[in-house]
Design a protein around this motif. Structure first.
Motif, PDB file in Angstrom:
ATOM      1  N   PRO A 177       0.817  -1.222   0.000  1.00 47.42           N
ATOM      2  CA  PRO A 177       0.000   0.000   0.000  1.00 47.42           C
ATOM      3  C   PRO A 177       0.852   1.274   0.000  1.00 47.42           C
ATOM      4  CG  PRO A 177      -0.854  -1.582   1.593  1.00 47.42           C
ATOM      5  CD  PRO A 177       0.455  -2.139   1.110  1.00 47.42           C
ATOM      6  N   VAL A 178       2.019   1.205   0.656  1.00 47.22           N
ATOM      7  CA  VAL A 178       2.939   2.366   0.646  1.00 47.22           C
ATOM      8  C   VAL A 178       3.462   2.579  -0.776  1.00 47.22           C
ATOM      9  CG1 VAL A 178       5.125   3.285   1.571  1.00 47.22           C
ATOM     10  CG2 VAL A 178       3.631   1.901   3.049  1.00 47.22           C
ATOM     11  N   ASP A 179       3.819   1.464  -1.441  1.00 49.84           N
ATOM     12  CA  ASP A 179       4.307   1.548  -2.828  1.00 49.84           C
ATOM     13  C   ASP A 179       3.224   2.127  -3.745  1.00 49.84           C
ATOM     14  OD1 ASP A 179       6.595   0.356  -1.849  1.00 49.84           O
ATOM     15  OD2 ASP A 179       6.138  -1.643  -2.649  1.00 49.84           O
ATOM     16  N   LEU A 180       1.983   1.707  -3.500  1.00 50.65           N
ATOM     17  CA  LEU A 180       0.869   2.238  -4.310  1.00 50.65           C
ATOM     18  C   LEU A 180       0.729   3.748  -4.114  1.00 50.65           C
ATOM     19  CD1 LEU A 180      -1.868  -0.524  -3.786  1.00 50.65           C
ATOM     20  CD2 LEU A 180      -0.696   0.005  -5.932  1.00 50.65           C
ATOM     21  N   GLN A 181       0.873   4.172  -2.869  1.00 58.00           N
ATOM     22  CA  GLN A 181       0.788   5.616  -2.582  1.00 58.00           C
ATOM     23  C   GLN A 181       1.938   6.358  -3.270  1.00 58.00           C
ATOM     24  OE1 GLN A 181      -1.685   7.380  -0.863  1.00 58.00           O
ATOM     25  NE2 GLN A 181      -0.573   9.164  -1.640  1.00 58.00           N
ATOM     26  N   ASN A 182       3.138   5.755  -3.203  1.00 60.00           N
ATOM     27  CA  ASN A 182       4.299   6.376  -3.867  1.00 60.00           C
ATOM     28  C   ASN A 182       4.064   6.480  -5.376  1.00 60.00           C
ATOM     29  OD1 ASN A 182       5.706   6.728  -1.485  1.00 60.00           O
ATOM     30  ND2 ASN A 182       6.827   4.794  -1.658  1.00 60.00           N
ATOM     31  N   ALA A 183       3.420   5.449  -5.942  1.00 63.96           N
ATOM     32  CA  ALA A 183       3.127   5.476  -7.381  1.00 63.96           C
ATOM     33  C   ALA A 183       2.098   6.570  -7.693  1.00 63.96           C
ATOM     34  CB  ALA A 183       2.615   4.111  -7.834  1.00 63.96           C
ATOM     35  N   TYR A 184       1.083   6.686  -6.833  1.00 64.64           N
ATOM     36  CA  TYR A 184       0.083   7.745  -7.006  1.00 64.64           C
ATOM     37  C   TYR A 184       0.762   9.122  -7.007  1.00 64.64           C
ATOM     38  CZ  TYR A 184      -3.813  10.877  -6.028  1.00 64.64           C
ATOM     39  OH  TYR A 184      -4.712  11.926  -6.086  1.00 64.64           O
ATOM     40  N   ASP A 185       1.626   9.311  -5.986  1.00 60.56           N
ATOM     41  CA  ASP A 185       2.328  10.602  -5.858  1.00 60.56           C
ATOM     42  C   ASP A 185       3.198  10.861  -7.089  1.00 60.56           C
ATOM     43  OD1 ASP A 185       1.171  10.807  -3.362  1.00 60.56           O
ATOM     44  OD2 ASP A 185       2.968  10.197  -2.259  1.00 60.56           O
ATOM     45  N   LEU A 186       3.835   9.795  -7.583  1.00 69.32           N
ATOM     46  CA  LEU A 186       4.678   9.913  -8.782  1.00 69.32           C
ATOM     47  C   LEU A 186       3.859  10.401  -9.977  1.00 69.32           C
ATOM     48  CD1 LEU A 186       7.449   8.915 -10.356  1.00 69.32           C
ATOM     49  CD2 LEU A 186       6.024   6.980 -10.917  1.00 69.32           C
ATOM     50  N   GLY A 187       2.706   9.766 -10.191  1.00 68.68           N
ATOM     51  CA  GLY A 187       1.852  10.141 -11.321  1.00 68.68           C
ATOM     52  C   GLY A 187       1.416  11.599 -11.231  1.00 68.68           C
ATOM     53  N   LYS A 188       1.045  11.999 -10.030  1.00 65.54           N
ATOM     54  CA  LYS A 188       0.575  13.376  -9.833  1.00 65.54           C
ATOM     55  C   LYS A 188       1.730  14.371 -10.022  1.00 65.54           C
ATOM     56  CE  LYS A 188      -2.809  15.546  -6.929  1.00 65.54           C
ATOM     57  NZ  LYS A 188      -3.652  15.424  -5.760  1.00 65.54           N
ATOM     58  N   ARG A 189       2.885  13.993  -9.447  1.00 61.54           N
ATOM     59  CA  ARG A 189       4.058  14.878  -9.533  1.00 61.54           C
ATOM     60  C   ARG A 189       4.505  15.080 -10.992  1.00 61.54           C
ATOM     61  NH1 ARG A 189       6.690  12.174  -6.110  1.00 61.54           N
ATOM     62  NH2 ARG A 189       8.013  10.898  -7.450  1.00 61.54           N
ATOM     63  N   LEU A 190       4.547  13.993 -11.746  1.00 60.84           N
ATOM     64  CA  LEU A 190       4.968  14.104 -13.154  1.00 60.84           C
ATOM     65  C   LEU A 190       3.991  14.983 -13.935  1.00 60.84           C
ATOM     66  CD1 LEU A 190       6.203  10.551 -14.234  1.00 60.84           C
ATOM     67  CD2 LEU A 190       7.530  12.454 -13.365  1.00 60.84           C
ATOM     68  N   ALA A 191       2.709  14.796 -13.657  1.00 63.58           N
ATOM     69  CA  ALA A 191       1.696  15.608 -14.343  1.00 63.58           C
ATOM     70  C   ALA A 191       1.899  17.087 -14.010  1.00 63.58           C
ATOM     71  CB  ALA A 191       0.303  15.141 -13.938  1.00 63.58           C
ATOM     72  N   GLN A 192       2.126  17.374 -12.723  1.00 62.22           N
ATOM     73  CA  GLN A 192       2.319  18.772 -12.326  1.00 62.22           C
ATOM     74  C   GLN A 192       3.583  19.353 -12.966  1.00 62.22           C
ATOM     75  OE1 GLN A 192       2.056  18.048  -8.143  1.00 62.22           O
ATOM     76  NE2 GLN A 192      -0.146  18.477  -8.050  1.00 62.22           N
ATOM     77  N   LYS A 193       4.642  18.528 -13.037  1.00 62.28           N
ATOM     78  CA  LYS A 193       5.885  18.980 -13.683  1.00 62.28           C
ATOM     79  C   LYS A 193       5.648  19.281 -15.169  1.00 62.28           C
ATOM     80  CE  LYS A 193       9.965  16.983 -13.077  1.00 62.28           C
ATOM     81  NZ  LYS A 193      10.849  18.098 -12.705  1.00 62.28           N
ATOM     82  N   ALA A 194       4.820  18.430 -15.791  1.00 63.93           N
ATOM     83  CA  ALA A 194       4.535  18.630 -17.222  1.00 63.93           C
ATOM     84  C   ALA A 194       3.775  19.940 -17.434  1.00 63.93           C
ATOM     85  CB  ALA A 194       3.735  17.452 -17.764  1.00 63.93           C
ATOM     86  N   VAL A 195       2.845  20.233 -16.528  1.00 65.97           N
ATOM     87  CA  VAL A 195       2.099  21.500 -16.633  1.00 65.97           C
ATOM     88  C   VAL A 195       3.066  22.675 -16.495  1.00 65.97           C
ATOM     89  CG1 VAL A 195       0.358  22.949 -15.513  1.00 65.97           C
ATOM     90  CG2 VAL A 195      -0.079  20.498 -15.831  1.00 65.97           C
ATOM     91  N   GLU A 196       3.946  22.583 -15.480  1.00 58.60           N
ATOM     92  CA  GLU A 196       4.923  23.676 -15.258  1.00 58.60           C
ATOM     93  C   GLU A 196       5.835  23.842 -16.471  1.00 58.60           C
ATOM     94  OE1 GLU A 196       6.961  22.567 -11.654  1.00 58.60           O
ATOM     95  OE2 GLU A 196       5.069  22.648 -10.531  1.00 58.60           O
TER      96      GLU A 196
END
Ligand SMILES: Cc1cc2nc3c(=O)[nH]c(=O)nc-3n(C[C@H](O)[C@H](O)[C@H](O)COP(=O)(O)O)c2cc1C
Length: 224
Positions: free
Chosen positions: A202-221
């Motif tokens: 479940p921690v790995d899943l959360q890390n993956a969620y955060d990764l997806g969100k972070r990459l998306a935010q970086k792409a917007v920036e």
């Protein structure tokens, strides 16, 4: 903006797929149009050394010239602002299918040219936020000892060089079977793996969620 999540495991709903889905949810929550592709749905090979992408006045423009079943996936990657490739580790490397796809994605973006400053040139392409998600039986400490950082890191380094950004997320000691007692196996403890699946995955899943969100935010920036 678009994000593509590529499952390089033959298993469509296991560890790699679940982590990809979690990353995909993160990108979707950041407002991205998302899609998951299962590589094992496609019959394709790696690079065939045709060099259509390297020939003088090549018109391939960063896209592999081979027109086979994986071509639509390559075209989707060409349009994507975020690319996440998930792979189980097979004998110390990403799966063969992932290797084949990576050859087909990266070689057309690369060149055999130095610019006037002596820097290696690449085919002009927007910056794409990329990541690799690896799942494996190996415990984390052992993975560092046996050289997985180098073996698995090289693909990430090349993706970073050619797309502009890459990060790697690893999930260790994954659950491999639902019922270990059905298999000839005394290498792993079913109890330990199930316990880890309950507590660490479940921690790995959360890390993956955060990764997806972070990459998306970086792409917007990056596009602002
Ligand atoms: C053919 C094969 C080779 C494997 N080789 C390795 C390996 O070298 N190192 C490792 O840590 N795990 C290895 N594994 C285990 C998988 O990487 C691990 O179970 C992974 O989480 C499976 O991903 P999935 O559940 O998404 O299919 C191997 C599994 C298979 C089927």
């Amino acid at each position: 903006m678009k994000a593509i999540f590529i499952n390089g495991s033959p298993r469509k709903n296991w560890n790699t797929a679940q982590l990809l889905d979690s990353a995909m949810q993160g990108a979707a929550d950041a407002g991205f149009e998302v899609e998951r592709v299962n590589l094992f749905d496609y019959e394709f090979t790696g690079c065939k050394s045709c060099f259509a992408c390297k020939i003088k006045n090549s018109k391939t423009n960063g896209v592999c010239a081979i027109r086979d079943s994986i071509r639509p996936v390559i075209e989707k990657c060409q349009e994507a602002d975020v690319i996440v490739i998930g792979s189980p580790v097979y004998f110390g490397y990403p799966t063969g299918s992932v290797r084949s796809l990576v050859e087909r994605l990266l070689f057309p973006l690369d060149t055999y040219l130095f610019d006037e400053q002596g820097n290696r040139m690449k085919v002009p392409h927007k910056t794409v936020q990329t990541a690799l998600i690896y799942t494996m039986n190996c415990p984390e400490e052992l993975s560092h000892k046996v050289g997985y950082d180098t073996l698995l890191g090289f693909t990430g380094t090349e993706m970073g060089r050619l797309y502009g950004y890459n990060e790697i997320l690893c999930s260790y000691e994954t659950l491999q079977f639902k019922d270990y007692s059905r298999y000839d196996m005394n290498l792993f403890s079913e109890e330990q793996r199930k316990e880890r699946h309950e507590t660490q995955f479940p921690v790995d899943l959360q890390n993956a969620y955060d990764l997806g969100k972070r990459l998306a935010q970086k792409a917007v920036e990056a596009n602002a």
